[in-house]
Design a protein around this motif. Structure first.
Motif, PDB file in Angstrom:
ATOM      1  N   ASP A   1       0.847  -1.196   0.000  1.00 28.75           N
ATOM      2  CA  ASP A   1       0.000   0.000   0.000  1.00 28.75           C
ATOM      3  C   ASP A   1       0.880   1.244   0.000  1.00 28.75           C
ATOM      4  N   GLY A   2       0.231   2.369  -0.227  1.00 27.88           N
ATOM      5  CA  GLY A   2       0.912   3.658  -0.127  1.00 27.88           C
ATOM      6  C   GLY A   2       1.888   3.931  -1.253  1.00 27.88           C
ATOM      7  N   LEU A   3       1.584   3.460  -2.478  1.00 29.32           N
ATOM      8  CA  LEU A   3       2.479   3.760  -3.597  1.00 29.32           C
ATOM      9  C   LEU A   3       2.486   5.255  -3.876  1.00 29.32           C
ATOM     10  N   ARG A   4       3.684   5.842  -3.908  1.00 27.89           N
ATOM     11  CA  ARG A   4       3.842   7.274  -4.194  1.00 27.89           C
ATOM     12  C   ARG A   4       4.979   7.479  -5.168  1.00 27.89           C
ATOM     13  N   LEU A   5       4.832   8.481  -6.006  1.00 24.46           N
ATOM     14  CA  LEU A   5       5.923   8.967  -6.846  1.00 24.46           C
ATOM     15  C   LEU A   5       6.361  10.307  -6.299  1.00 24.46           C
ATOM     16  N   ASP A   6       7.666  10.548  -6.228  1.00 29.16           N
ATOM     17  CA  ASP A   6       8.119  11.799  -5.622  1.00 29.16           C
ATOM     18  C   ASP A   6       7.894  13.002  -6.516  1.00 29.16           C
ATOM     19  N   ARG A   7       7.483  12.759  -7.752  1.00 28.98           N
ATOM     20  CA  ARG A   7       7.071  13.856  -8.633  1.00 28.98           C
ATOM     21  C   ARG A   7       6.116  13.292  -9.680  1.00 28.98           C
ATOM     22  N   THR A   8       5.245  14.128 -10.161  1.00 28.02           N
ATOM     23  CA  THR A   8       4.287  13.697 -11.172  1.00 28.02           C
ATOM     24  C   THR A   8       4.626  14.265 -12.550  1.00 28.02           C
ATOM     25  N   GLU A   9       5.622  15.156 -12.595  1.00 26.92           N
ATOM     26  CA  GLU A   9       6.136  15.652 -13.867  1.00 26.92           C
ATOM     27  C   GLU A   9       7.652  15.608 -13.815  1.00 26.92           C
ATOM     28  N   VAL A  10       8.257  15.118 -14.895  1.00 29.93           N
ATOM     29  CA  VAL A  10       9.706  14.972 -14.933  1.00 29.93           C
ATOM     30  C   VAL A  10      10.146  15.025 -16.392  1.00 29.93           C
ATOM     31  N   ALA A  11      11.334  15.558 -16.643  1.00 31.50           N
ATOM     32  CA  ALA A  11      11.844  15.672 -18.008  1.00 31.50           C
ATOM     33  C   ALA A  11      12.129  14.293 -18.600  1.00 31.50           C
ATOM     34  N   THR A  12      12.168  14.216 -19.908  1.00 30.27           N
ATOM     35  CA  THR A  12      12.400  12.935 -20.585  1.00 30.27           C
ATOM     36  C   THR A  12      13.793  12.370 -20.313  1.00 30.27           C
ATOM     37  N   ASP A  13      14.704  13.166 -19.783  1.00 33.16           N
ATOM     38  CA  ASP A  13      16.008  12.646 -19.376  1.00 33.16           C
ATOM     39  C   ASP A  13      16.192  12.709 -17.858  1.00 33.16           C
ATOM     40  N   GLY A  14      15.070  12.826 -17.139  1.00 30.61           N
ATOM     41  CA  GLY A  14      15.139  12.980 -15.687  1.00 30.61           C
ATOM     42  C   GLY A  14      14.935  11.665 -14.947  1.00 30.61           C
ATOM     43  N   ARG A  15      14.836  11.779 -13.625  1.00 26.46           N
ATOM     44  CA  ARG A  15      14.646  10.624 -12.750  1.00 26.46           C
ATOM     45  C   ARG A  15      13.585  10.944 -11.716  1.00 26.46           C
ATOM     46  N   LEU A  16      12.799   9.931 -11.364  1.00 24.56           N
ATOM     47  CA  LEU A  16      11.874  10.038 -10.249  1.00 24.56           C
ATOM     48  C   LEU A  16      11.997   8.774  -9.422  1.00 24.56           C
ATOM     49  N   THR A  17      11.378   8.768  -8.256  1.00 29.51           N
ATOM     50  CA  THR A  17      11.463   7.620  -7.355  1.00 29.51           C
ATOM     51  C   THR A  17      10.078   7.196  -6.925  1.00 29.51           C
ATOM     52  N   ALA A  18       9.835   5.895  -7.005  1.00 28.49           N
ATOM     53  CA  ALA A  18       8.591   5.312  -6.501  1.00 28.49           C
ATOM     54  C   ALA A  18       8.856   4.724  -5.121  1.00 28.49           C
ATOM     55  N   THR A  19       7.958   4.954  -4.179  1.00 26.97           N
ATOM     56  CA  THR A  19       8.048   4.334  -2.859  1.00 26.97           C
ATOM     57  C   THR A  19       6.745   3.605  -2.567  1.00 26.97           C
ATOM     58  N   VAL A  20       6.875   2.481  -1.872  1.00 32.12           N
ATOM     59  CA  VAL A  20       5.711   1.690  -1.520  1.00 32.12           C
ATOM     60  C   VAL A  20       5.983   1.012  -0.188  1.00 32.12           C
ATOM     61  N   THR A  21       4.955   0.840   0.600  1.00 39.31           N
ATOM     62  CA  THR A  21       5.090   0.139   1.869  1.00 39.31           C
ATOM     63  C   THR A  21       4.702  -1.324   1.681  1.00 39.31           C
ATOM     64  N   VAL A  22       5.595  -2.204   2.098  1.00 42.65           N
ATOM     65  CA  VAL A  22       5.352  -3.646   2.009  1.00 42.65           C
ATOM     66  C   VAL A  22       5.282  -4.199   3.428  1.00 42.65           C
ATOM     67  N   THR A  23       4.231  -4.939   3.723  1.00 39.30           N
ATOM     68  CA  THR A  23       4.014  -5.488   5.062  1.00 39.30           C
ATOM     69  C   THR A  23       3.949  -7.007   4.991  1.00 39.30           C
ATOM     70  N   ASN A  24       4.625  -7.649   5.916  1.00 39.57           N
ATOM     71  CA  ASN A  24       4.487  -9.100   6.055  1.00 39.57           C
ATOM     72  C   ASN A  24       3.232  -9.354   6.888  1.00 39.57           C
ATOM     73  N   ALA A  25       2.175  -9.773   6.218  1.00 42.25           N
ATOM     74  CA  ALA A  25       0.886  -9.973   6.882  1.00 42.25           C
ATOM     75  C   ALA A  25       0.677 -11.418   7.311  1.00 42.25           C
ATOM     76  N   GLY A  26       1.739 -12.232   7.197  1.00 46.76           N
ATOM     77  CA  GLY A  26       1.613 -13.630   7.556  1.00 46.76           C
ATOM     78  C   GLY A  26       2.286 -13.969   8.873  1.00 46.76           C
ATOM     79  N   ARG A  27       2.479 -15.274   9.104  1.00 43.13           N
ATOM     80  CA  ARG A  27       3.005 -15.756  10.384  1.00 43.13           C
ATOM     81  C   ARG A  27       4.472 -16.159  10.329  1.00 43.13           C
ATOM     82  N   ARG A  28       5.088 -16.066   9.147  1.00 34.95           N
ATOM     83  CA  ARG A  28       6.472 -16.483   9.002  1.00 34.95           C
ATOM     84  C   ARG A  28       7.312 -15.346   8.442  1.00 34.95           C
TER      85      ARG A  28
END
Length: 733
Positions: A611-638
């Protein structure tokens, strides 16, 4: 607790952002100048010749300098002997001593396709380095690896040697493996340049036909990554691409490889490839074959003897220039001296043998298997099988050492191999669980005579582990299969086991995706262990008994029917995409259009939530960089490891684009209940395509990002690439 992770370690980032090979060393170039000035024509041609152990090569010719490179001298005694002969020659130039070392020398790691299932280039780099260090102890200094052909058709047996269907993943595996082999001391030869992995109808050696855009977007990227990581040699394909045999394709070997990419190493033919040009319809005159191959850019002739026997007359007649021969010799000598072959001291055979199977190498082989075995189905949490009172193992493959190591097994020895039978029996004994084994049938399951005993034992067991799949003889080179299913009567055996009503865990041992629709619907759990290698069965035992959670992911799509082949996750979009309730859309009328298991698929024995997928920018140049972040949770028992995958879709383009493409991966270890924030960078310049002129374009516009545990990820976000389109000429960076 939530923590932020980098998507790529510093070591792997270095592989992705490698530079072109360094400029030539002036001291080495001066030494080469002096040597070439002293060499006879025969000695020059010798450096462009590689001959095999046995009747094709003689030690006398090595001593006279007529043979400068050898293949299949496979241990310290043999390599030491031939290097001693080379040292006696007038110029004392060391030999390249080659061997097919793809996934191990004495310690066989899991096969390359299986290693790619780790989705971890750094782990693959470490494996390649360990393999190389063990190999070079035996005086072998040259490998015909890695195989970096894209494999998109499971009918083609050699998919086992590569990294699967995806160019992004395969390019990173290619760079990692080249870097590792080189660090371990091997001269590296990526193969088979190019298109060998796209043979018509999946038939090995068959021709391939593809557009310029497909060639550059799909099939060339792993080769370029290998060159940029420092590959010293390249082997052309045995097949033809777009009507031209690779060995005489100057556009590929000279125009792209040397011209666009700046490759400084040498090009070596595949085994006997020059002589085989006549079968393609090229002039049958061996002298003509030699001229055309050399002119196209093949520096070295493997095993046909054509250069050695034809070049003296060709040079004398002025049809081949000695200056061109000198240039090819320079490329070979440069590789030898830059690799330090002239300073290496032979290791006595007994000392080399004592150094084989080192504990650290063994442990790494188990780690690779642990990260690469893929859990495909797990109904009612059948795996792990802990808590059972009696386990039955069924399947001859589980008890045959040779079947564990796969094709190109180098110098494996049967007594070294920990079979699945042994690994499970030892682990069951430690747990106090009763263990039994029944073969059921032979490896090819040619008859049902052993079925009755297997079924009787199954009725007395609490859980059945069935190891079925492909014997090694029908995987690898010259092993195309029209219908890559469970061979022989294996499915009939499986059906009998399932009919007992006991839980059945099917372990598929194979070098390719197998078509197993019945099994996928009826067994309690399904895993693929590929060919696990010398020690990889221990990792399977760990997973089955709950010591570790599986984290492998499929590097190739698994079809549900041979009529779907070739099937990949990144197919080009259609104007009438498949809809189940709409007849006039792109689907089959007799089978589901979706695969059995998607690219990137792989389960754990725990559950992960995103959950919580975010991009640090919604507009970026064709030679630019952006970063995606997401929260991953272990919802099981192991505790478990999740392989987080990021895919991008180019929403609107001047060309039809794939539905989505893999553009980032991150692995995250999580305890039960733990959450972490994972960050994955996206370089917009990597999201483009080639047109039919070879020009690379990243067009401004909207892109969608998908993040999840496979290519079927649904969690999404979007951004817009702004500014002028990014345009690069063919081969440009």
């Amino acid at each position: 607790m939530t923590r932020t992770l980098s998507a790529v370690s510093a070591a792997v980032a270095a592989l992705v952002a490698v530079a072109l090979p360094a400029a030539a060393d002036p001291a080495i170039e001066a030494r080469i100048d002096a040597l070439i000035a002293r060499m006879t024509l025969a000695e020059k041609i010798g450096q462009l010749t590689v001959e095999s152990h046995g009747p094709f090569g003689t030690r006398e010719r090595i001593a006279t300098g007529e043979i400068g490179n050898v293949i299949n001298y496979a241990n310290a005694g043999e390599t030491g002997d031939v290097q001693a002969e080379a040292a006696k020659s007038r110029l004392g130039i060391p030999l390249l001593t080659g061997l097919d070392v793809l996934h191990g020398y004495r310690t066989l790691f899991m096969v390359p396709l299986g290693q790619a299932a780790s989705f971890d280039p750094e782990l693959n780099r470490r494996a390649a380095e360990a393999i190389a260090r063990e190999t070079t102890l035996q005086g072998v200094n040259w490998t015909y690896a890695p195989m970096v052909d894209i494999g998109r058709d499971p009918r083609w047996g050699r998919v086992v040697e590569g990294a699967g269907e995806d160019p992004w993943l395969a390019a990173r595996m290619a760079a990692a493996r080249v870097t590792g082999y080189r660090a371990g001391g091997l001269v590296v030869t990526p193969k088979h340049f190019v298109g060998y992995g796209a043979p018509a109808a999946g038939l090995d050696y068959a021709p391939a036909d593809m557009s310029e855009a497909t060639l550059r977007d799909v099939y060339l990227p792993p080769f370029r990554a290998a060159v940029e990581a420092g590959a010293q040699a390249i082997m052309p394909a045995l097949s033809a691409l777009n009507g031209i045999p690779a060995s005489v394709d100057s556009r590929l070997l000279t125009g792209i490889l040397r011209g666009e990419w700046g490759f400084r190493g040498f090009v070596v033919s595949d085994w006997g490839a020059i002589d085989q040009l006549g079968n393609h319809g090229i002039d049958p005159d061996r002298a003509v074959m030699a001229r055309k191959t050399f002119a196209a850019g093949v520096d070295m002739d493997m095993a046909s003897g054509t250069y050695r026997t034809r070049f003296p007359e060709e040079v004398a007649a002025g049809r081949v220039s000695e200056a061109a021969i000198d240039a090819a010799v320079r490329r070979v000598l440069r590789v030898k001296f830059e690799a330090g072959l002239d300073t290496r001291k032979p290791i006595p055979w007994k000392e080399a043998e004592a150094a084989m199977l080192a504990p650290a190498t063994r442990d790494l082989a188990v780690e690779v298997a642990r990260r690469s075995i893929v859990l495909l189905e797990n109904r009612r949490e059948t795996v792990p099988i802990e808590g059972r009172r009696k386990v039955l193992l069924v399947g001859a493959l589980a008890d045959i050492a040779r079947e564990h190591v796969g094709p190109h097994a180098a110098q494996y020895r049967e007594q070294d191999v920990v079979t699945i039978r042994r690994a499970l029996a030892e682990r069951a004994a430690r747990a106090g669980i009763a263990f039994d084994f029944q073969a059921g049938c032979d490896a090819f399951c040619t008859d049902e005579r052993g079925f009755g005993a297997a079924v009787k034992a199954a009725r007395a067991a609490d859980v059945i582990v069935a190891v079925l799949g492909e014997p090694g003889d029908i995987a690898g080179e010259a092993a195309s299969r029209a219908d890559p299913n469970l061979p022989g009567r294996q499915q009939a055996l499986l059906e009998r086991l399932v009919a007992t009503g006991k839980p059945v865990v099917l372990v598929v041992m194979a070098g390719r995706p197998l078509i197993v629709p019945w099994a996928a619907e009826h067994v309690s759990a399904l895993l693929t262990t590929w060919y696990p290698g010398t020690y990889g069965s221990r990792a399977l035992a760990e997973i089955l008994f709950g010591d570790t959670a599986p984290s492998g992911r499929l590097p190739m799509t698994w079809p549900r029917h041979p009529g779907q082949i070739p099937i990949t996750y990144d197919r080009l979009r259609s104007g009438r995409p498949a809809e189940r309730d709409q007849k006039f859309t792109s689907k089959y009328v007799d089978v589901d259009w979706k695969p059995q298991f998607a690219f990137g698929h792989g389960l754990s024995t725990t559950r992960f939530a995103y959950d919580g997928l975010r991009l640090d920018r919604t507009e970026v140049a064709t030679d630019g960089r952006l970063t995606a972040t997401v929260t991953v949770t272990n919802a099981g028992r192991r505790a478990g490891r999740e392989v987080v995958q990021l895919y991008v879709r180019d929403v609107q383009s001047s060309r039809v684009r794939p539905d989505r493409q893999l553009k980032g991966v991150a692995s995250v270890d999580l305890a039960p209940g733990e959450a972490k924030t994972v960050s994955i960078p996206i370089d917009v310049a990597d999201l483009g395509f080639h047109d039919e002129t070879g020009t690379y374009r990243v067009e401004a516009g909207r892109f969608e990002v998908f993040v999840g545990g496979s290519s079927e990820a649904t969690l999404s976000a979007a951004f817009t690439a702004t500014g002028p389109d990014l345009v690069r000429p063919p081969g440009g960076r």
